[in-house]
Scaffold this active site. Structure first.
Site, PDB file in Angstrom:
ATOM      1  N   GLY A   1       3.192   4.914   4.724  1.00 45.75           N
ATOM      2  CA  GLY A   1       3.217   6.223   5.103  1.00 45.75           C
ATOM      3  C   GLY A   1       4.243   6.955   5.321  1.00 45.75           C
ATOM      4  O   GLY A   1       4.471   8.071   5.600  1.00 45.75           O
TER       5      GLY A   1
ATOM      6  N   GLU B   1       4.128  -1.541   3.369  1.00 48.63           N
ATOM      7  CA  GLU B   1       3.566  -1.248   2.054  1.00 48.63           C
ATOM      8  C   GLU B   1       3.886   0.241   1.449  1.00 48.63           C
ATOM      9  O   GLU B   1       2.972   1.125   1.513  1.00 48.63           O
ATOM     10  CB  GLU B   1       2.026  -1.183   2.064  1.00 48.63           C
ATOM     11  N   PRO B   2       5.323   0.607   1.200  1.00 52.12           N
ATOM     12  CA  PRO B   2       5.495   1.974   1.020  1.00 52.12           C
ATOM     13  C   PRO B   2       5.060   2.247  -0.634  1.00 52.12           C
ATOM     14  O   PRO B   2       5.055   1.461  -1.390  1.00 52.12           O
ATOM     15  CB  PRO B   2       7.208   1.825   0.788  1.00 52.12           C
ATOM     16  N   GLY B   3       4.648   3.296  -0.676  1.00 53.56           N
ATOM     17  CA  GLY B   3       4.384   3.993  -2.148  1.00 53.56           C
ATOM     18  C   GLY B   3       4.983   5.220  -2.250  1.00 53.56           C
ATOM     19  O   GLY B   3       6.126   5.156  -2.932  1.00 53.56           O
TER      20      GLY B   3
ATOM     21  N   CYS C   1      -9.411  25.359 -16.256  1.00 49.46           N
ATOM     22  CA  CYS C   1     -10.112  26.279 -16.094  1.00 49.46           C
ATOM     23  C   CYS C   1     -10.467  26.229 -14.666  1.00 49.46           C
ATOM     24  O   CYS C   1     -11.834  26.062 -14.409  1.00 49.46           O
ATOM     25  CB  CYS C   1     -11.189  26.259 -16.743  1.00 49.46           C
ATOM     26  N   GLU C   2      -9.488  26.547 -13.693  1.00 46.22           N
ATOM     27  CA  GLU C   2      -9.884  26.678 -12.140  1.00 46.22           C
ATOM     28  C   GLU C   2      -8.901  27.410 -11.743  1.00 46.22           C
ATOM     29  O   GLU C   2      -7.727  27.233 -11.888  1.00 46.22           O
ATOM     30  CB  GLU C   2      -9.871  25.384 -11.829  1.00 46.22           C
TER      31      GLU C   2
HETATM   32  N1  LLP Z   1      -1.070   0.976   2.321  1.00 49.62           N
HETATM   33  C1  LLP Z   1      -2.542   1.456   2.466  1.00 49.62           C
HETATM   34  C2  LLP Z   1      -3.361   0.599   3.065  1.00 49.62           C
HETATM   35  C3  LLP Z   1      -2.604   2.754   1.856  1.00 49.62           C
HETATM   36  O1  LLP Z   1      -3.983   3.110   2.096  1.00 49.62           O
HETATM   37  C4  LLP Z   1      -1.629   3.630   1.450  1.00 49.62           C
HETATM   38  C5  LLP Z   1      -1.924   5.023   0.931  1.00 49.62           C
HETATM   39  C6  LLP Z   1      -0.361   2.984   1.345  1.00 49.62           C
HETATM   40  C7  LLP Z   1      -0.173   1.690   1.897  1.00 49.62           C
HETATM   41  C8  LLP Z   1       0.727   3.660   0.728  1.00 49.62           C
HETATM   42  O2  LLP Z   1       0.993   4.901   1.685  1.00 49.62           O
HETATM   43  P1  LLP Z   1       2.420   6.011   1.114  1.00 49.62           P
HETATM   44  O3  LLP Z   1       3.611   4.964   1.503  1.00 49.62           O
HETATM   45  O4  LLP Z   1       2.286   6.095  -0.215  1.00 49.62           O
HETATM   46  O5  LLP Z   1       2.226   6.736   2.128  1.00 49.62           O
HETATM   47  N2  LLP Z   1      -3.530  10.468  -2.617  1.00 49.62           N
HETATM   48  C9  LLP Z   1      -2.783  10.720  -1.796  1.00 49.62           C
HETATM   49  C10 LLP Z   1      -2.196   9.805  -0.817  1.00 49.62           C
HETATM   50  C11 LLP Z   1      -3.117   8.767  -0.400  1.00 49.62           C
HETATM   51  C12 LLP Z   1      -2.301   7.494   0.314  1.00 49.62           C
HETATM   52  C13 LLP Z   1      -3.490   6.533   0.465  1.00 49.62           C
HETATM   53  N3  LLP Z   1      -3.188   5.331   0.899  1.00 49.62           N
HETATM   54  C14 LLP Z   1      -1.833  11.844  -2.346  1.00 49.62           C
HETATM   55  O6  LLP Z   1      -1.921  12.012  -3.469  1.00 49.62           O
HETATM   56  O7  LLP Z   1      -0.606  12.209  -1.721  1.00 49.62           O
END
Ligand code: LLP
Length: 425
Positions: free
Chosen positions: A244, A282-284, A349-350
Protein backbone atom coordinates in the site's frame (compact mmCIF):
# COMPACT_ATOMS: atom_id res chain seq x y z
CA UNK A 1 20.26 24.45 -16.32
CA UNK A 2 18.55 23.21 -13.13
CA UNK A 3 16.21 20.22 -13.11
CA UNK A 4 13.32 22.67 -12.89
CA UNK A 5 14.24 24.25 -16.22
CA UNK A 6 14.31 20.93 -18.04
CA UNK A 7 11.22 19.89 -19.95
CA UNK A 8 11.23 16.75 -17.85
CA UNK A 9 11.67 16.22 -14.12
CA UNK A 10 14.32 13.51 -13.82
CA UNK A 11 13.36 12.85 -10.19
CA UNK A 12 10.26 11.06 -11.50
CA UNK A 13 12.39 8.75 -13.64
CA UNK A 14 14.36 5.72 -12.40
CA UNK A 15 17.22 6.71 -10.14
CA UNK A 16 20.28 7.38 -12.28
CA UNK A 17 18.33 8.48 -15.36
CA UNK A 18 20.18 11.25 -17.18
CA UNK A 19 20.43 13.24 -20.37
CA UNK A 20 23.48 12.58 -22.56
CA UNK A 21 25.54 15.44 -24.01
CA UNK A 22 23.14 15.60 -26.96
CA UNK A 23 20.18 15.99 -24.59
CA UNK A 24 18.91 12.47 -25.19
CA UNK A 25 17.17 10.58 -22.39
CA UNK A 26 19.27 7.74 -20.94
CA UNK A 27 17.68 5.04 -18.73
CA UNK A 28 19.73 2.22 -17.24
CA UNK A 29 22.66 3.42 -19.33
CA UNK A 30 20.68 3.00 -22.58
CA UNK A 31 19.65 5.85 -24.87
CA UNK A 32 15.87 5.57 -25.02
CA UNK A 33 15.79 6.58 -28.69
CA UNK A 34 18.11 3.62 -29.47
CA UNK A 35 15.84 1.27 -27.53
CA UNK A 36 12.94 2.45 -29.61
CA UNK A 37 14.91 1.74 -32.81
CA UNK A 38 15.41 -1.80 -31.60
CA UNK A 39 12.14 -2.61 -29.85
CA UNK A 40 9.60 -0.16 -31.29
CA UNK A 41 6.84 1.75 -29.53
CA UNK A 42 4.95 1.66 -27.32
CA UNK A 43 7.36 -0.06 -24.96
CA UNK A 44 7.73 -0.47 -21.23
CA UNK A 45 11.31 0.23 -20.22
CA UNK A 46 12.58 -1.00 -16.88
CA UNK A 47 15.77 0.14 -15.21
CA UNK A 48 16.99 -3.18 -13.88
CA UNK A 49 19.71 -1.71 -11.67
CA UNK A 50 17.25 0.68 -10.03
CA UNK A 51 14.76 -2.15 -9.57
CA UNK A 52 17.39 -4.31 -7.89
CA UNK A 53 18.50 -1.55 -5.56
CA UNK A 54 14.90 -0.78 -4.62
CA UNK A 55 14.30 -4.44 -3.74
CA UNK A 56 17.50 -4.53 -1.66
CA UNK A 57 16.57 -1.26 0.07
CA UNK A 58 13.21 -2.77 1.02
CA UNK A 59 14.72 -5.99 2.33
CA UNK A 60 17.41 -4.09 4.29
CA UNK A 61 14.93 -1.57 5.68
CA UNK A 62 12.83 -4.34 7.21
CA UNK A 63 15.37 -6.98 8.19
CA UNK A 64 17.63 -4.37 9.84
CA UNK A 65 14.74 -3.23 12.03
CA UNK A 66 13.10 -6.60 12.57
CA UNK A 67 15.19 -9.69 11.83
CA UNK A 68 12.24 -11.98 11.26
CA UNK A 69 10.86 -9.97 8.33
CA UNK A 70 9.96 -11.11 4.86
CA UNK A 71 9.31 -8.61 2.08
CA UNK A 72 6.90 -10.19 -0.37
CA UNK A 73 6.78 -8.52 -3.76
CA UNK A 74 3.10 -8.08 -4.74
CA UNK A 75 3.37 -9.78 -8.10
CA UNK A 76 0.06 -8.34 -9.33
CA UNK A 77 1.82 -5.00 -9.76
CA UNK A 78 4.16 -6.46 -12.42
CA UNK A 79 3.59 -10.17 -13.02
CA UNK A 80 6.43 -10.91 -15.38
CA UNK A 81 8.87 -13.74 -14.72
CA UNK A 82 11.84 -11.37 -15.21
CA UNK A 83 10.60 -8.79 -12.69
CA UNK A 84 9.65 -11.42 -10.13
CA UNK A 85 12.96 -13.19 -10.76
CA UNK A 86 14.89 -10.00 -9.99
CA UNK A 87 12.88 -9.57 -6.79
CA UNK A 88 13.62 -13.14 -5.73
CA UNK A 89 17.32 -12.76 -6.54
CA UNK A 90 17.47 -9.67 -4.33
CA UNK A 91 15.94 -11.46 -1.34
CA UNK A 92 12.20 -10.88 -1.65
CA UNK A 93 9.44 -13.43 -1.37
CA UNK A 94 6.35 -13.10 -3.56
CA UNK A 95 2.68 -12.54 -2.95
CA UNK A 96 0.46 -14.19 -5.55
CA UNK A 97 -3.28 -13.78 -5.91
CA UNK A 98 -4.08 -16.67 -8.24
CA UNK A 99 -2.67 -19.84 -9.79
CA UNK A 100 -1.45 -17.88 -12.83
CA UNK A 101 0.64 -15.47 -10.76
CA UNK A 102 2.04 -18.42 -8.83
CA UNK A 103 3.09 -20.11 -12.07
CA UNK A 104 4.74 -16.93 -13.38
CA UNK A 105 6.53 -16.49 -10.05
CA UNK A 106 7.84 -20.05 -10.24
CA UNK A 107 8.93 -19.50 -13.83
CA UNK A 108 10.85 -16.46 -12.53
CA UNK A 109 12.67 -18.72 -10.07
CA UNK A 110 10.87 -17.67 -6.90
CA UNK A 111 10.73 -20.24 -4.10
CA UNK A 112 7.19 -21.27 -3.07
CA UNK A 113 8.42 -21.50 0.53
CA UNK A 114 8.65 -17.69 0.31
CA UNK A 115 5.26 -17.18 -1.32
CA UNK A 116 1.89 -16.26 0.09
CA UNK A 117 -1.34 -16.90 -1.80
CA UNK A 118 -4.29 -14.64 -1.20
CA UNK A 119 -7.40 -13.61 -3.09
CA UNK A 120 -11.02 -12.97 -2.19
CA UNK A 121 -12.41 -15.62 -4.57
CA UNK A 122 -9.87 -18.37 -4.78
CA UNK A 123 -10.96 -21.30 -6.91
CA UNK A 124 -10.14 -24.95 -6.32
CA UNK A 125 -7.46 -24.57 -8.97
CA UNK A 126 -5.82 -21.61 -7.17
CA UNK A 127 -5.82 -23.44 -3.87
CA UNK A 128 -4.71 -26.79 -5.25
CA UNK A 129 -1.82 -25.14 -7.13
CA UNK A 130 -0.69 -23.36 -3.94
CA UNK A 131 -1.09 -26.42 -1.73
CA UNK A 132 0.82 -28.63 -4.18
CA UNK A 133 3.58 -26.02 -4.45
CA UNK A 134 3.74 -25.87 -0.62
CA UNK A 135 3.54 -22.09 -0.40
CA UNK A 136 4.53 -20.56 2.92
CA UNK A 137 0.99 -19.46 3.78
CA UNK A 138 -2.42 -19.52 2.18
CA UNK A 139 -4.45 -16.50 3.23
CA UNK A 140 -8.01 -17.46 4.15
CA UNK A 141 -10.43 -14.76 3.06
CA UNK A 142 -13.81 -16.43 3.62
CA UNK A 143 -15.47 -19.55 5.00
CA UNK A 144 -15.55 -21.16 1.57
CA UNK A 145 -11.75 -21.03 1.55
CA UNK A 146 -11.88 -23.01 4.78
CA UNK A 147 -14.13 -25.65 3.24
CA UNK A 148 -12.07 -25.84 0.07
CA UNK A 149 -8.72 -26.18 1.83
CA UNK A 150 -10.18 -28.82 4.15
CA UNK A 151 -11.37 -30.76 1.12
CA UNK A 152 -8.26 -30.34 -1.05
CA UNK A 153 -5.41 -30.74 1.44
CA UNK A 154 -3.92 -34.03 2.51
CA UNK A 155 -1.73 -32.55 5.25
CA UNK A 156 -2.21 -29.41 7.37
CA UNK A 157 -1.80 -26.19 5.39
CA UNK A 158 -0.28 -23.17 7.20
CA UNK A 159 -2.80 -20.35 6.83
CA UNK A 160 -3.23 -16.71 7.77
CA UNK A 161 -6.64 -15.14 8.18
CA UNK A 162 -7.27 -11.95 6.23
CA UNK A 163 -9.12 -9.50 8.40
CA UNK A 164 -10.59 -6.17 7.56
CA UNK A 165 -9.26 -3.94 10.30
CA UNK A 166 -11.92 -1.24 9.91
CA UNK A 167 -9.59 1.41 8.45
CA UNK A 168 -10.95 3.87 5.89
CA UNK A 169 -7.68 4.55 4.08
CA UNK A 170 -7.60 7.88 2.27
CA UNK A 171 -6.98 6.86 -1.31
CA UNK A 172 -9.08 6.34 -4.43
CA UNK A 173 -12.34 4.49 -3.53
CA UNK A 174 -11.36 1.61 -5.81
CA UNK A 175 -8.14 1.14 -3.85
CA UNK A 176 -9.63 1.08 -0.34
CA UNK A 177 -9.66 -2.43 1.02
CA UNK A 178 -9.50 -2.25 4.80
CA UNK A 179 -12.95 -0.90 5.63
CA UNK A 180 -15.75 -3.00 7.06
CA UNK A 181 -17.78 -3.10 3.84
CA UNK A 182 -14.78 -4.30 1.79
CA UNK A 183 -15.12 -7.46 -0.29
CA UNK A 184 -11.73 -8.48 1.11
CA UNK A 185 -11.22 -10.20 4.44
CA UNK A 186 -13.37 -10.89 7.46
CA UNK A 187 -14.98 -7.87 9.16
CA UNK A 188 -13.96 -7.33 12.77
CA UNK A 189 -17.15 -8.62 14.40
CA UNK A 190 -16.95 -12.03 12.66
CA UNK A 191 -13.26 -12.71 13.25
CA UNK A 192 -13.51 -14.79 16.42
CA UNK A 193 -16.19 -17.00 14.87
CA UNK A 194 -14.05 -17.64 11.77
CA UNK A 195 -10.93 -18.26 13.89
CA UNK A 196 -12.88 -20.88 15.86
CA UNK A 197 -14.13 -22.47 12.66
CA UNK A 198 -10.58 -22.70 11.21
CA UNK A 199 -9.33 -24.28 14.42
CA UNK A 200 -11.92 -27.03 14.11
CA UNK A 201 -10.40 -28.08 10.76
CA UNK A 202 -7.41 -30.41 11.11
CA UNK A 203 -6.23 -29.54 7.57
CA UNK A 204 -5.84 -25.85 8.42
CA UNK A 205 -3.01 -24.70 10.65
CA UNK A 206 -3.80 -21.09 11.64
CA UNK A 207 -0.56 -19.15 12.18
CA UNK A 208 -1.52 -15.52 12.01
CA UNK A 209 -3.35 -12.59 10.51
CA UNK A 210 -3.18 -10.76 7.20
CA UNK A 211 -4.44 -7.26 6.45
CA UNK A 212 -4.07 -4.85 3.55
CA UNK A 213 -5.72 -1.47 3.92
CA UNK A 214 -5.41 -0.15 0.38
CA UNK A 215 -3.01 1.16 -2.23
CA UNK A 216 -1.22 4.48 -2.99
CA UNK A 217 -1.34 5.44 0.71
CA UNK A 218 0.87 8.42 1.46
CA UNK A 219 0.05 8.95 5.12
CA UNK A 220 2.04 6.57 7.31
CA UNK A 221 -0.36 7.03 10.24
CA UNK A 222 -2.80 4.81 8.42
CA UNK A 223 -0.40 1.88 8.61
CA UNK A 224 0.11 2.55 12.32
CA UNK A 225 -3.66 2.54 12.75
CA UNK A 226 -3.77 -0.80 10.94
CA UNK A 227 -1.28 -2.31 13.38
CA UNK A 228 -3.13 -0.85 16.37
CA UNK A 229 -6.40 -2.31 15.08
CA UNK A 230 -4.82 -5.76 14.66
CA UNK A 231 -3.48 -5.56 18.21
CA UNK A 232 -7.04 -5.47 19.51
CA UNK A 233 -7.56 -9.01 18.23
CA UNK A 234 -6.15 -12.24 19.59
CA UNK A 235 -2.35 -12.32 19.47
CA UNK A 236 -0.67 -14.48 16.81
CA UNK A 237 2.90 -15.41 15.86
CA UNK A 238 2.69 -14.17 12.25
CA UNK A 239 1.43 -10.87 10.80
CA UNK A 240 1.29 -9.98 7.13
CA UNK A 241 0.49 -6.28 6.93
CA UNK A 242 -0.07 -6.12 3.16
CA UNK A 243 1.26 -3.44 0.84
CA UNK A 244 0.00 0.00 0.00
CA UNK A 245 2.86 2.49 0.29
CA UNK A 246 2.21 5.28 -2.19
CA UNK A 247 4.63 6.85 -4.66
CA UNK A 248 5.22 10.20 -6.41
CA UNK A 249 3.55 10.36 -9.81
CA UNK A 250 4.00 14.08 -10.46
CA UNK A 251 6.59 16.56 -9.29
CA UNK A 252 4.25 18.12 -6.71
CA UNK A 253 3.62 14.76 -4.95
CA UNK A 254 5.37 13.83 -1.73
CA UNK A 255 5.80 10.22 -0.72
CA UNK A 256 7.48 8.67 2.31
CA UNK A 257 10.75 6.83 1.73
CA UNK A 258 10.95 3.09 2.26
CA UNK A 259 13.08 3.76 5.35
CA UNK A 260 10.45 6.09 6.82
CA UNK A 261 7.77 3.53 6.10
CA UNK A 262 9.78 0.70 7.69
CA UNK A 263 10.64 2.90 10.69
CA UNK A 264 7.06 3.74 11.48
CA UNK A 265 5.62 0.32 10.68
CA UNK A 266 8.19 -1.68 12.62
CA UNK A 267 7.97 0.70 15.59
CA UNK A 268 4.19 0.23 15.61
CA UNK A 269 4.65 -3.53 15.36
CA UNK A 270 7.06 -3.60 18.30
CA UNK A 271 4.79 -1.35 20.33
CA UNK A 272 1.55 -3.22 19.65
CA UNK A 273 2.38 -6.75 18.53
CA UNK A 274 5.72 -7.44 20.18
CA UNK A 275 9.29 -8.14 19.05
CA UNK A 276 9.08 -11.84 18.39
CA UNK A 277 6.53 -12.10 15.63
CA UNK A 278 7.18 -13.08 12.01
CA UNK A 279 6.48 -9.91 10.01
CA UNK A 280 5.58 -9.70 6.34
CA UNK A 281 4.82 -6.78 4.06
CA UNK A 282 3.65 -6.93 0.45
CA UNK A 283 4.82 -3.88 -1.50
CA UNK A 284 3.88 -3.69 -5.15
CA UNK A 285 3.55 -0.13 -6.43
CA UNK A 286 6.36 1.31 -4.30
CA UNK A 287 8.69 -1.43 -5.52
CA UNK A 288 8.23 -0.98 -9.25
CA UNK A 289 6.39 2.27 -10.11
CA UNK A 290 9.36 4.60 -10.49
CA UNK A 291 11.56 1.99 -12.11
CA UNK A 292 9.48 1.79 -15.26
CA UNK A 293 8.66 4.27 -17.99
CA UNK A 294 6.52 3.93 -21.11
CA UNK A 295 7.69 5.31 -24.42
CA UNK A 296 5.29 6.15 -27.25
CA UNK A 297 5.56 7.75 -30.64
CA UNK A 298 3.40 10.71 -31.55
CA UNK A 299 1.10 9.63 -34.40
CA UNK A 300 -0.86 12.77 -35.02
CA UNK A 301 -1.19 16.31 -33.74
CA UNK A 302 -4.60 17.89 -34.19
CA UNK A 303 -5.22 21.46 -33.29
CA UNK A 304 -8.88 22.34 -33.15
CA UNK A 305 -10.89 23.43 -30.13
CA UNK A 306 -8.07 21.79 -28.19
CA UNK A 307 -4.59 20.66 -29.10
CA UNK A 308 -4.69 16.86 -29.24
CA UNK A 309 -1.41 15.01 -29.35
CA UNK A 310 -2.23 11.35 -30.08
CA UNK A 311 0.27 8.57 -29.40
CA UNK A 312 0.47 4.95 -30.51
CA UNK A 313 -0.73 3.54 -27.16
CA UNK A 314 -3.05 4.65 -24.38
CA UNK A 315 -5.60 2.80 -22.32
CA UNK A 316 -4.44 -0.49 -23.83
CA UNK A 317 -1.19 -0.14 -21.91
CA UNK A 318 -2.13 2.30 -19.13
CA UNK A 319 -5.49 2.08 -17.39
CA UNK A 320 -4.40 4.19 -14.43
CA UNK A 321 -5.79 7.37 -15.93
CA UNK A 322 -9.18 6.10 -17.05
CA UNK A 323 -9.76 3.91 -13.97
CA UNK A 324 -8.40 6.12 -11.21
CA UNK A 325 -7.79 9.54 -12.74
CA UNK A 326 -4.11 9.10 -11.96
CA UNK A 327 -2.11 12.18 -13.07
CA UNK A 328 1.12 11.62 -15.00
CA UNK A 329 3.78 13.99 -16.33
CA UNK A 330 4.77 12.91 -19.85
CA UNK A 331 7.50 14.59 -21.86
CA UNK A 332 8.43 14.87 -25.48
CA UNK A 333 12.02 13.69 -25.23
CA UNK A 334 15.28 14.47 -26.98
CA UNK A 335 13.97 17.80 -28.23
CA UNK A 336 14.10 21.47 -27.44
CA UNK A 337 11.65 24.16 -28.41
CA UNK A 338 8.73 26.22 -27.18
CA UNK A 339 6.27 24.65 -24.75
CA UNK A 340 2.79 24.00 -26.09
CA UNK A 341 -0.23 23.23 -23.92
CA UNK A 342 -2.00 20.11 -25.12
CA UNK A 343 -4.04 17.04 -24.27
CA UNK A 344 -2.14 13.80 -24.78
CA UNK A 345 -4.56 11.16 -25.97
CA UNK A 346 -4.32 7.50 -26.86
CA UNK A 347 -5.30 5.61 -30.01
CA UNK A 348 -8.26 3.72 -28.58
CA UNK A 349 -11.89 4.29 -29.48
CA UNK A 350 -12.95 5.95 -26.26
CA UNK A 351 -13.00 9.61 -25.27
CA UNK A 352 -11.68 8.68 -21.83
CA UNK A 353 -8.51 7.36 -23.47
CA UNK A 354 -6.50 10.39 -22.39
CA UNK A 355 -3.07 10.28 -20.79
CA UNK A 356 -3.05 13.86 -19.54
CA UNK A 357 -4.98 17.07 -20.16
CA UNK A 358 -3.82 20.67 -20.36
CA UNK A 359 -0.19 19.75 -20.12
CA UNK A 360 2.86 21.56 -21.48
CA UNK A 361 5.01 19.62 -23.94
CA UNK A 362 7.99 20.67 -26.04
CA UNK A 363 6.52 21.55 -29.43
CA UNK A 364 4.96 18.13 -30.12
CA UNK A 365 5.16 16.90 -33.71
CA UNK A 366 4.42 13.67 -35.57
CA UNK A 367 7.23 11.17 -35.03
CA UNK A 368 8.39 12.59 -31.70
CA UNK A 369 8.98 10.25 -28.79
CA UNK A 370 6.90 10.77 -25.68
CA UNK A 371 8.00 9.27 -22.37
CA UNK A 372 5.68 8.75 -19.41
CA UNK A 373 7.53 8.14 -16.15
CA UNK A 374 6.24 6.21 -13.12
CA UNK A 375 4.43 3.59 -15.19
CA UNK A 376 6.22 0.61 -13.64
CA UNK A 377 3.26 -0.40 -11.47
CA UNK A 378 -0.05 -1.81 -12.64
CA UNK A 379 0.32 -0.71 -16.28
CA UNK A 380 1.86 -3.86 -17.76
CA UNK A 381 -0.38 -6.04 -15.60
CA UNK A 382 -3.60 -4.37 -16.69
CA UNK A 383 -2.61 -3.95 -20.32
CA UNK A 384 -5.25 -5.24 -22.66
CA UNK A 385 -6.16 -5.81 -26.29
CA UNK A 386 -8.78 -3.11 -26.75
CA UNK A 387 -9.00 -2.41 -30.50
CA UNK A 388 -6.90 -5.56 -30.94
CA UNK A 389 -3.85 -3.61 -29.86
CA UNK A 390 -0.81 -5.77 -29.29
CA UNK A 391 0.48 -5.52 -25.75
CA UNK A 392 3.86 -3.79 -25.57
CA UNK A 393 7.19 -5.41 -24.82
CA UNK A 394 9.08 -5.05 -21.56
CA UNK A 395 12.70 -4.05 -22.03
CA UNK A 396 15.22 -4.34 -19.19
CA UNK A 397 18.17 -1.93 -19.25
CA UNK A 398 21.24 -2.26 -17.10
CA UNK A 399 24.68 -0.68 -17.51
CA UNK A 400 23.94 0.25 -21.09
CA UNK A 401 22.77 -3.23 -22.11
CA UNK A 402 19.14 -3.77 -23.13
CA UNK A 403 17.41 -7.11 -22.88
CA UNK A 404 13.93 -8.14 -23.84
CA UNK A 405 12.00 -9.44 -20.81
CA UNK A 406 8.61 -9.76 -22.51
CA UNK A 407 8.31 -9.56 -26.28
CA UNK A 408 5.68 -7.49 -28.00
CA UNK A 409 2.50 -9.41 -28.70
CA UNK A 410 2.10 -10.38 -32.35
CA UNK A 411 -1.02 -10.44 -34.48
CA UNK A 412 -0.49 -14.23 -34.58
CA UNK A 413 -0.71 -14.24 -30.77
CA UNK A 414 -3.99 -12.39 -31.00
CA UNK A 415 -5.34 -14.74 -33.64
CA UNK A 416 -4.13 -17.91 -31.94
CA UNK A 417 -7.20 -18.21 -29.72
CA UNK A 418 -9.70 -17.60 -32.49
CA UNK A 419 -11.93 -20.27 -34.03
CA UNK A 420 -14.39 -19.79 -36.87
CA UNK A 421 -18.00 -20.87 -36.44
CA UNK A 422 -19.51 -22.26 -39.60
CA UNK A 423 -22.88 -21.19 -40.91
CA UNK A 424 -25.55 -23.79 -40.07
CA UNK A 425 -26.50 -25.91 -43.11
N1 LLP B 1 -1.29 -7.06 -0.90
C1 LLP B 1 -2.59 -7.18 -1.25
C2 LLP B 1 -3.41 -8.15 -0.55
C3 LLP B 1 -3.11 -6.36 -2.25
O1 LLP B 1 -4.39 -6.48 -2.57
C4 LLP B 1 -2.28 -5.43 -2.90
C5 LLP B 1 -2.79 -4.58 -3.97
C6 LLP B 1 -0.94 -5.37 -2.53
C7 LLP B 1 -0.48 -6.18 -1.51
C8 LLP B 1 0.04 -4.41 -3.15
O2 LLP B 1 -0.32 -3.10 -2.91
P1 LLP B 1 0.60 -1.89 -3.38
O3 LLP B 1 1.86 -1.93 -2.57
O4 LLP B 1 0.88 -2.08 -4.82
O5 LLP B 1 -0.20 -0.69 -3.14
N2 LLP B 1 -5.08 -1.87 -9.86
C9 LLP B 1 -4.74 -0.74 -9.02
C10 LLP B 1 -4.03 -1.17 -7.78
C11 LLP B 1 -4.81 -2.15 -7.00
C12 LLP B 1 -4.03 -2.70 -5.85
C13 LLP B 1 -4.61 -4.00 -5.44
N3 LLP B 1 -3.98 -4.64 -4.36
C14 LLP B 1 -3.91 0.24 -9.81
O6 LLP B 1 -3.79 0.05 -11.00
O7 LLP B 1 -3.44 1.23 -9.27
Amino acid sequence: MSTQDLPLDLSLYPEGTSLDPDGRLVVGGCVVADLVEQFGTPAYIIDEGALRSRARAYVDAFTSRHASSLVLFASKSFPSAAVIGVMAQEGCGVDVAAAGELMIARAGGADPARMVLHGNAKTDLDLQTAIDAKVRYVVVDNLDDVDRIARLASSPVPVLLRVSPGIDASTHDAMMTGHDASKFGIPSRQISEVVARIRREPMLDLRGLHAHIGSQILDLEQFEAEVAALAKLEHFEVYDLGGGLGVRYVHTDNAPTVEEYADRLVAAVHRHLGNDIELMVEPGRSMVARNGITVYRVVTVKSGARMHVAVDGGMGDNLEVSLYGQPFEPSVIDKQGPMVTCDVVGRHCESGDTLVKDFDLVDPAVGDLLAVPVTGAYCFTMSNNYNAARRPPVVFCRDGVARLAVRRETFEDLMSREQLIERPA
